[in-house]
Design a protein around this motif. Structure first.
Motif, PDB file in Angstrom:
ATOM      1  N   ALA A 242       0.831  -1.204   0.000  1.00 18.95           N
ATOM      2  CA  ALA A 242       0.000   0.000   0.000  1.00 18.95           C
ATOM      3  C   ALA A 242       0.864   1.253   0.000  1.00 18.95           C
ATOM      4  N   GLN A 243       1.956   1.236   0.790  1.00 19.46           N
ATOM      5  CA  GLN A 243       2.850   2.397   0.822  1.00 19.46           C
ATOM      6  C   GLN A 243       3.527   2.601  -0.522  1.00 19.46           C
ATOM      7  N   ASN A 244       3.957   1.495  -1.133  1.00 22.45           N
ATOM      8  CA  ASN A 244       4.602   1.601  -2.442  1.00 22.45           C
ATOM      9  C   ASN A 244       3.638   2.142  -3.484  1.00 22.45           C
ATOM     10  N   GLN A 245       2.385   1.724  -3.391  1.00 20.38           N
ATOM     11  CA  GLN A 245       1.375   2.199  -4.327  1.00 20.38           C
ATOM     12  C   GLN A 245       1.174   3.707  -4.177  1.00 20.38           C
ATOM     13  N   LYS A 246       1.161   4.178  -2.934  1.00 26.91           N
ATOM     14  CA  LYS A 246       1.026   5.615  -2.691  1.00 26.91           C
ATOM     15  C   LYS A 246       2.194   6.380  -3.304  1.00 26.91           C
ATOM     16  N   GLU A 247       3.402   5.816  -3.143  1.00 25.66           N
ATOM     17  CA  GLU A 247       4.581   6.476  -3.707  1.00 25.66           C
ATOM     18  C   GLU A 247       4.508   6.518  -5.232  1.00 25.66           C
ATOM     19  N   MET A 248       4.040   5.421  -5.822  1.00 27.80           N
ATOM     20  CA  MET A 248       3.920   5.366  -7.285  1.00 27.80           C
ATOM     21  C   MET A 248       2.893   6.383  -7.777  1.00 27.80           C
TER      22      MET A 248
END
Length: 398
Positions: A242-248
């Protein structure tokens, strides 16, 4: 288990002694280990002090309970540190983060140690993973104790304690490492582990652990080592995804990175300094420019600062040097941070978009830009020869 055992030997925290000082420090380690293997269960209160400066220094407290068998390998423990709860019930290890509402669970403690090293440190400092014979053999064959010296006995939290210290110099990094360790004469448990890293006279990092209390107990109920995951908590893997998705998504909304090589014109940008004044790259034309992408959270950025400061003092107003502060946590104060570090060159703030534009991949990253705005040099990471390399490039391009 080998990695954890090696970490224990390096930690230098597994210390104890009889009332009479052991004849040498290796004996201190061995006597400590033997004494701790006779303890079946204990409760402890700990505090940590970690950071790169006064502005980043964090004080955290932790409670820990543990129980282990006579062979020194079967153990259980439970700890609470801030928003984190960690429990190992003899088979399964569970971590719960109550701030971000995720949990991590594994039956492989080594996996835990690799992924969450800070928590593993608590295990290493207290629990005897090896049998005494294995541990003693490792101590006797180790050459790491040659730099340790005895210091004067002292008292920590009403505990009479032995005190040993060492200082080592890492020639590759150019850093001094200082360690002071204090050990209770009565219980054999560590009472304090104090670590400092310096670059010459510049403080780089403080990492202290103080054992406020250790209470040996006869027995602890098994249920204290079981953690129940609250309903609605996501797995750690789901949280990371989820955090990686937010960064993307954030990256997709902003800027496409520019691939640059030496001789390319560096794209223009505008940022504010710590006092709110706007600075654009194009306004700096006519003098060489050094850009240092850094953060108050980044230890290697801190290590590099004295080198960059030396260059700033050498060339003065013949050049421009700007730090560009990036990825700062809430409440960070880059200006005060640099002041504490005795850094006199200015910094620009909120540099994340510029870092993305210039394709910064790690920290610190340095760019040297010529008088005409074209890229002369770029480097990511710490280099012991950083000041010499920058000085040479600048002299060739003034």
């Amino acid at each position: 288990m080998k990695k954890i055992a090696a970490s224990i030997l390096m930690c230098c925290a597994l210390l104890a002694c009889s009332e009479q000082r052991p004849k040498d420090i290796k004996d201190l380690f061995k006597e400590s280990f033997k004494k701790r293997t006779t303890v079946q269960a204990f409760r402890a209160d700990l505090s940590y002090q970690t950071g790169f400066s006064e502005a980043t220094l964090k004080n955290e407290k932790e409670s820990l309970i543990a129980e282990f068998a006579e062979n020194g390998k079967d153990f259980k423990f439970y700890s609470v540190n801030g928003d984190n709860q960690v429990a190992f019930n003899g088979k399964r290890l569970t971590v719960i983060n109550n701030k971000d509402k995720w949990f991590f669970s594994t039956e492989n403690p080594q996996e835990f140690a690799q992924d969450l090293q800070r928590k593993a440190r608590v295990i290493e400092n207290f629990l005897p993973f090896l049998k005494y014979e294995e541990y003693a053999q490792g101590i006797d064959s180790s050459s790491q104790f040659k730099d340790f010296v005895w210091e004067a006995d002292t008292v920590v939290n009403s505990e009479d304690s032995y005190h040993i210290s060492n200082k080592s110099f890492d020639e590759r990094l150019g850093l001094d490492f200082y360690s002071n360790q204090l050990i209770s004469k009565k219980s054999g448990f560590p009472t304090a582990i104090l670590s400092v890293v310096k670059n010459g006279d510049h403080l780089i990092q403080v990492d202290n652990m103080l054992i406020n209390k250790v209470e040996v107990v006869n027995d602890i109920e098994d249920k204290e080592f079981d953690l129940q995951v609250p309903a609605g908590y996501m797995t750690y893997e789901e949280y990371v995804t989820a955090q990686n998705q937010k960064e993307m998504e954030k990256a997709a909304e902003t800027i496409t990175p520019v691939e640059m090589k030496e001789g390319d014109l560096v794209p223009d940008w505008t940022l504010k300094d710590a006092d709110g004044k706007e600075i654009s790259l194009s306004s700096l034309r006519g003098k060489p420019v050094i850009l240092d992408f850094w953060g108050t959270w980044c230890i290697w950025c801190v290590v590099a600062m004295p080198k960059i400061e030396e260059v700033y003092q050498e060339f003065g107003d013949k050049i421009h040097i700007y730090g560009i502060s990036c990825r700062e946590p809430e409440g960070a104060n880059p200006k005060e941070f640099l002041k504490e570090k005795k850094v006199s060159y200015p910094t620009l703030v909120d540099g994340d978009k510029v870092a993305q534009l210039l394709n910064v991949q790690g920290y610190p990253t340095l760019y040297v830009i010529g008088k005409d705005g074209k890229l002369l040099y770029q480097h990511s990471g710490y280099d012991k020869e950083l000041d010499k390399n920058l000085s040479k490039i600048l002299k060739e391009n003034l």
